[in-house]
Motif scaffolding. Structure first.
Motif, PDB file in Angstrom:
ATOM      1  N   SER A  63       0.848  -1.191   0.000  1.00 21.55           N
ATOM      2  CA  SER A  63       0.000   0.000   0.000  1.00 21.55           C
ATOM      3  C   SER A  63       0.885   1.243   0.000  1.00 21.55           C
ATOM      4  O   SER A  63       1.750   1.398   0.851  1.00 21.55           O
ATOM      5  N   VAL A  67      -2.866   4.653  -3.600  1.00 24.93           N
ATOM      6  CA  VAL A  67      -3.313   3.290  -3.929  1.00 24.93           C
ATOM      7  C   VAL A  67      -4.801   3.290  -4.289  1.00 24.93           C
ATOM      8  O   VAL A  67      -5.244   2.555  -5.174  1.00 24.93           O
ATOM      9  N   SER A  70      -5.366   4.025  -8.024  1.00 25.96           N
ATOM     10  CA  SER A  70      -5.065   2.998  -9.043  1.00 25.96           C
ATOM     11  C   SER A  70      -5.940   1.763  -8.903  1.00 25.96           C
ATOM     12  O   SER A  70      -6.192   1.066  -9.893  1.00 25.96           O
ATOM     13  N   ALA A  71      -6.401   1.478  -7.665  1.00 22.41           N
ATOM     14  CA  ALA A  71      -7.083   0.200  -7.418  1.00 22.41           C
ATOM     15  C   ALA A  71      -8.300  -0.027  -8.320  1.00 22.41           C
ATOM     16  O   ALA A  71      -8.437  -1.119  -8.880  1.00 22.41           O
ATOM     17  N   GLY A 103      -0.785   3.056   3.779  1.00 20.70           N
ATOM     18  CA  GLY A 103      -0.192   3.744   2.636  1.00 20.70           C
ATOM     19  C   GLY A 103       0.057   5.230   2.871  1.00 20.70           C
ATOM     20  O   GLY A 103       0.431   5.945   1.940  1.00 20.70           O
TER      21      GLY A 103
END
Ligand SMILES: Cc1cc2nc3c(=O)[nH]c(=O)nc-3n(C[C@H](O)[C@H](O)[C@H](O)COP(=O)(O)OP(=O)(O)OC[C@H]3O[C@@H](n4cnc5c(N)ncnc54)[C@H](O)[C@@H]3O)c2cc1C
Length: 418
Positions: A63, A67, A70-71, A103
């Motif tokens: 993470s 993040v 993009s996930a 993250g």
């Protein structure tokens, strides 16, 4: 070695993967009586089919800031590098929240600082553990490359490389010319990359753990093939393991059961948010091309490793719980990537495999003495780097059992951090 026979313990390690076998061998070398219990033979869990890299630079957590951005793109592609089985998603909500929290920039730096000493000198740790065993001949000491198709995909991982370089990772930036020179069979599509010169890998992760297991048995260790169903706990801690074939009395225990450690840890009063993160590989036995060393395709997140015989393509992350069957279409996507990466490759007779990485939301393992029971030790949760960090984990567990202070800070790995 323990000189005083009074320091000799009887230790039972649950799990015969790379982590459990590393613990068992280090404990045996310290002079303890050691038993390993597993429902399978050594190295048949996740340690069977990993990519084989001793990735000492892989201390950057999964993470990272951004993040969440993009996930969705990855998750919407059912065969992309990351998938969550929707039926399992509700059970993962608190894990996901913790994952996103891990993250944050400050936490990312802390995680890197905690994990990097565990992984550093992975090659030396492996060579020490494997010396004189069948595993020794399966280790290669050669650098490898990360390659990117364009500056945009490289830029997405720039933060991870910065964090690695800041912590002393031996990394050199390279361009398309050097990439092609090092691996002429690669498609001419890679423009940028990194070369990591001082690394190692194994051409056979299963054979490596099998070799350690054989040496363990030859050196007086006891291997027991049983499924541990439960733990019988007395006033002073665990007394015996409940198995289908009757109880197994225990003195000290080490939980090194990989992705299945969560249930055992919870039973022992230390619940942890452990997930099984499925990964896949395909081995092409007769590729018809030469691959000199491992190559990591950065943008598509998979790695090609030379094996004997052939080339292994490994990667992808899938969260669906430990009971969900594999989706082998994900392994076959790796074959498609293989064709793009090496246009001349022969992919006939490919063999597919999948296994569960033991993954905690902060990308750190659980290593240490149980906060609840004196005679219980934890060694699990090594996510993408269990092969890399296994031998050092074994050394740490042996230190703790012997009452020695480990030479790295293991406080970030405590079970009660969640
Ligand atoms: C595709 C892929 C690529 C990877 N590449 C790399 C890489 O290049 N480098 C790297 O460092 N790592 C890599 N990894 C991660 C690495 O493989 C794992 O972190 C590592 O194998 C975990 O080892 P382990 O010993 O903790 O678990 P395992 O190998 O899964 O061993 C756990 C053992 O416990 C046993 N067990 C569990 N519960 C019980 C029970 N109740 N009773 C009896 N036995 C039990 C299981 O049968 C199993 O044998 C990769 C993983 C995948 C999936």
């Amino acid at each position: 070695m323990n000189k005083n026979p009074g320091d000799r313990r009887h230790v039972t390690v649950i799990g015969a993967g790379i982590v459990g076998m590393s613990c068992a061998l280090h404990l045996l070398r310290d002079g303890h009586r050691v038993r390993v219990i597993d429902r399978l033979a050594p190295g048949e869990g996740c340690s069977y089919g990993n990519a084989g890299l001793f990735a000492d630079y892989s201390f950057v957590p999964l993470s990272l800031p951004g993040v969440l951005a993009s996930a969705p793109k990855w998750l919407l592609d059912p065969l992309g590098p990351l998938a969550i089985r929707w039926r399992h998603a509700p059970k993962m909500l608190s894990w996901l929240l913790r994952f996103v929290r891990a993250g944050r920039p400050q936490r990312v730096a802390e995680i890197c600082d905690a994990l990097s000493p565990l992984l550093s000198s992975a090659l030396e740790e492996h060579l020490t553990l494997a010396r004189g065993t069948d595993a020794e001949g399966l280790i290669r000491t050669q650098g490898y490359m990360y390659v990117y198709e364009d500056a945009v995909s490289a830029a997405k991982e720039a933060l991870a490389w910065r964090l690695r370089i800041e912590r002393g990772a031996d990394v050199r930036e390279i361009g398309g010319g050097e990439i092609r020179e090092r691996e002429p069979a690669l498609a001419p599509i890679y423009e940028k990359g990194y070369f990591l010169p001082n690394l190692g890998f194994t051409v056979d992760p299963h054979g490596l753990v099998k070799g350690l297991g054989k040496h363990f048995a030859k050196s007086g260790g006891v291997m027991v093939l049983r499924d541990v169903l439960d733990v019988d706990i007395g006033p002073d801690g665990p007394r015996s393991l409940v198995t289908g074939e009757g109880p197994v009395e225990v003195d000290q225990i080490v939980i090194a059961a990989g992705a299945w450690s969560g249930r055992l840890a919870a039973r022992l009063g230390s619940p942890v948010p452990l997930q099984g993160e499925r990964g896949y590989h395909v081995i092409v036995p007769d590729p018809g091309i030469e691959l000199n060393s491992a190559v990591f395709a950065g943008g598509r997140k998979f790695v090609a490793t030379p094996v004997e015989p052939g080339i292994k393509f490994a990667g992808t992350s899938e969260f669906g719980g430990l009971e969900a069957p594999p989706n082998m279409a994900r392994a076959r996507v790796l074959l498609r990537h293989a064709k793009t990466m090496f246009p001349g490759i022969n992919i006939e007779n490919a063999r597919e495999w999948s296994g569960f990485r033991p993954t905690l939301p902060d990308s750190l393992p659980v290593i240490g003495r149980s906060p609840v029971f004196e005679n219980v030790f934890f060694a699990f949760g090594h996510q993408h780097v269990g092969l890399t960090g296994g031998p050092r984990t074994g050394r740490i567990i042996a230190d703790l059992v012997a009452g020695r202070t480990p030479n790295i800070d293991i406080r970030p790995f405590r079970a009660d951090r969640f």
